[in-house]
Design a protein around this motif. Structure first.
Motif, mmCIF file in Angstrom:
data_model
loop_
_atom_site.group_PDB
_atom_site.id
_atom_site.type_symbol
_atom_site.label_atom_id
_atom_site.label_comp_id
_atom_site.label_asym_id
_atom_site.label_seq_id
_atom_site.Cartn_x
_atom_site.Cartn_y
_atom_site.Cartn_z
ATOM 1 N N LYS A 196 -46.897 18.954 13.473
ATOM 2 C CA LYS A 196 -45.538 18.704 14.016
ATOM 3 C C LYS A 196 -45.509 18.874 15.531
ATOM 4 C CE LYS A 196 -41.612 18.626 11.158
ATOM 5 N NZ LYS A 196 -42.076 18.696 9.770
ATOM 6 N N GLU A 197 -46.261 19.873 15.980
ATOM 7 C CA GLU A 197 -46.329 20.177 17.415
ATOM 8 C C GLU A 197 -46.862 18.978 18.214
ATOM 9 O OE1 GLU A 197 -49.140 23.183 19.834
ATOM 10 O OE2 GLU A 197 -48.803 23.673 17.730
ATOM 11 N N GLU A 198 -47.728 18.173 17.575
ATOM 12 C CA GLU A 198 -48.361 17.051 18.287
ATOM 13 C C GLU A 198 -47.619 15.733 18.109
ATOM 14 O OE1 GLU A 198 -52.015 18.072 16.093
ATOM 15 O OE2 GLU A 198 -53.042 17.687 17.988
#
Ligand code: SF4
Ligand code: SF4
Length: 437
Positions: free
Chosen positions: A354-356
């Motif tokens: 999700k962070e990417e």
């Protein structure tokens, strides 16, 4: 440094460090191989084998009479188990030859042309077709067609794309580091086919080792290595031509309009392997990376290897993967099944968390024009999204939509997270459908 610059472009986080210094690992082919019957831009192929047939490694297993086609070969020796619809990484499902690997690696006879220096151009082109060589940078255009421009087109320069501007990817980078001599010899073969004196390899400056390695291999050959300022999408043909040669390809025209043929460095190496060693295009170097991968790697794998096999080999953590992408994060294709296989155009496989990925919901356009500034093709992406929202497909063409190279720079830069690339892809499909009517 050669850099005449190109308009627009962006600087996304590079994320190359994870696999930059990882030597290419040769991965043993899995027990079952899934060879999709479309590995290039053009017509799908007809199988030349049937269920139950024994096949040898490197044996041609599918071809077509269509002009825009390129055959495919078995990446392993074994038995054809099925020919049926199977998940395809570029869209839905497609006819696929499923081969059980006997793990003996028994090769077929491999015709080759060792004395390419004295060979006829026609024979070299025929051999490139016979070996199933297509552009391996992602577009997968049949190479024998690209290297045979119409007789009235004057080509003076061969430009090699070693930019590898997509974040995360290192497959071309490692090839330039580990096998520069193959690329240089492939370039010499292409120069002979095109009858050109000038060949230049454009490599972004964030790959200093690859630049040094290629410079060393090119010594005394007259082939120029051009380091380029890092900027996405430098690997786009038109952007590369502008950055290296300061020539502008007109709207709707091909690089040949300004006397240039562009080839990927990996394709040059494949040409050398195909012509001099007789080896068809049956393997691919793939960067497997992303925060969902415990051991990011560059791996050489058989075409037809399921993504799940690659992911397991590199220690995927499925719990945290938000999106699986074939290719780079900017131009790659989101995958809905890990059972899709590696194809000739697969240069990366990213398991992104999700962070990417971009988890933010789209908001209304604020008319900031950042997308216009970022567009390397001089287009107005905000208009594509606006017209798509009102389904005004008849008007969208007037904004030169078909010039869009789908680089994703506009969507990347948009502060309102507008789904610009999706609107463009839908718009192009609608325009194509309207033209057919
Ligand atoms: S960048 Fe986004 S918000 Fe700005 S004009 Fe373009 S579409 Fe609108
Ligand atoms: S409109 Fe097309 S070419 Fe322009 S930035 Fe967007 S995706 Fe890239």
């Amino acid at each position: 440094m050669r850099f005449f610059g190109f308009r627009g472009g962006v600087h996304p986080p590079e994320n190359k460090l994870q696999t930059e210094n990882a030597p290419v690992e040769v991965l043993k082919a899995p027990k079952m191989i899934y060879v999709a019957l479309l590995q290039h831009i053009g017509s799908p192929l007809d199988p030349l084998v049937k269920i139950g047939d024994k096949v040898l490694k490197g044996q041609k297993i599918a071809d077509s009479q269509a002009f825009m086609s390129s055959p495919i070969h078995s990446p392993v020796s074994g038995t054809v188990k099925k020919i049926e619809q199977h998940v395809f990484p570029l869209m839905g499902r497609i006819n696929t030859v499923i081969i059980e690997n006997d793990e003996q690696d028994t090769w077929a006879e491999l015709p080759k042309i060792e004395n390419w220096e004295t060979a006829d151009k026609k024979d070299l082109l025929a051999m490139i077709r016979e070996k199933g060589i297509v552009g391996i940078g992602g577009a997968s255009f049949p190479t024998h067609i690209k290297l045979n421009p119409p007789a009235d087109t004057k080509i003076d320069t061969l430009l090699l794309n070693g930019a590898e501007c997509e974040p995360y990817l290192n497959s071309d980078n490692r090839l330039m580091l580990e096998h520069p001599e193959k690329i240089i010899k492939g370039i010499q073969i292409i120069k002979k086919i095109l009858g050109v004196e000038t060949a230049i390899v454009g490599i972004e400056e964030n790959k200093p080792q690859a630049i040094a390695s290629m410079q060393k291999a090119a010594e005394g050959t007259g082939i120029e290595i051009a380091p380029l300022k890092t900027k996405y999408p430098q690997g786009g043909e038109k952007q590369l031509i502008k950055a290296v040669l300061d020539r502008q390809v007109p709207s709707g025209k091909l690089p040949s309009a300004v006397g240039v043929v562009v080839q990927n460095t990996g394709t040059a190496a494949a040409i050398y392997d195909g012509i001099v060693n007789g080896i068809p295009l049956i393997e691919k170097v793939v960067t497997v990376s992303g925060k969902g991968i415990a051991n990011p790697k560059n791996v050489k794998v058989a075409i037809g290897t399921p993504f799940s096999y690659l992911l397991d080999h590199c220690g995927v953590n499925r719990e945290i993967v938000d999106k699986l992408v074939m290719g780079g994060p900017m131009m790659g294709m989101a995958q809905f099944s890990e059972e899709a296989p590696v194809i000739k155009g697969t240069s990366g496989l990213l398991a992104l968390t999700k962070e990417e990925t971009n988890p933010y919901k789209p908001k209304s356009c604020i008319g900031c024009a950042k997308c216009v500034d970022a567009c390397p093709m001089g287009l107005e992406p905000l208009m594509f999204a606006r017209l798509a929202a009102f389904e005004q497909w008849d008007k969208i063409g007037a904004y030169n939509l078909m010039d869009c190279i789908e680089c994703g720079s506009c969507a990347y830069i948009c502060p309102a997270n507008r789904p610009l690339t999706e609107a463009i892809k839908i718009g192009k499909a609608k325009l194509r459908a309207m033209k057919k009517k």
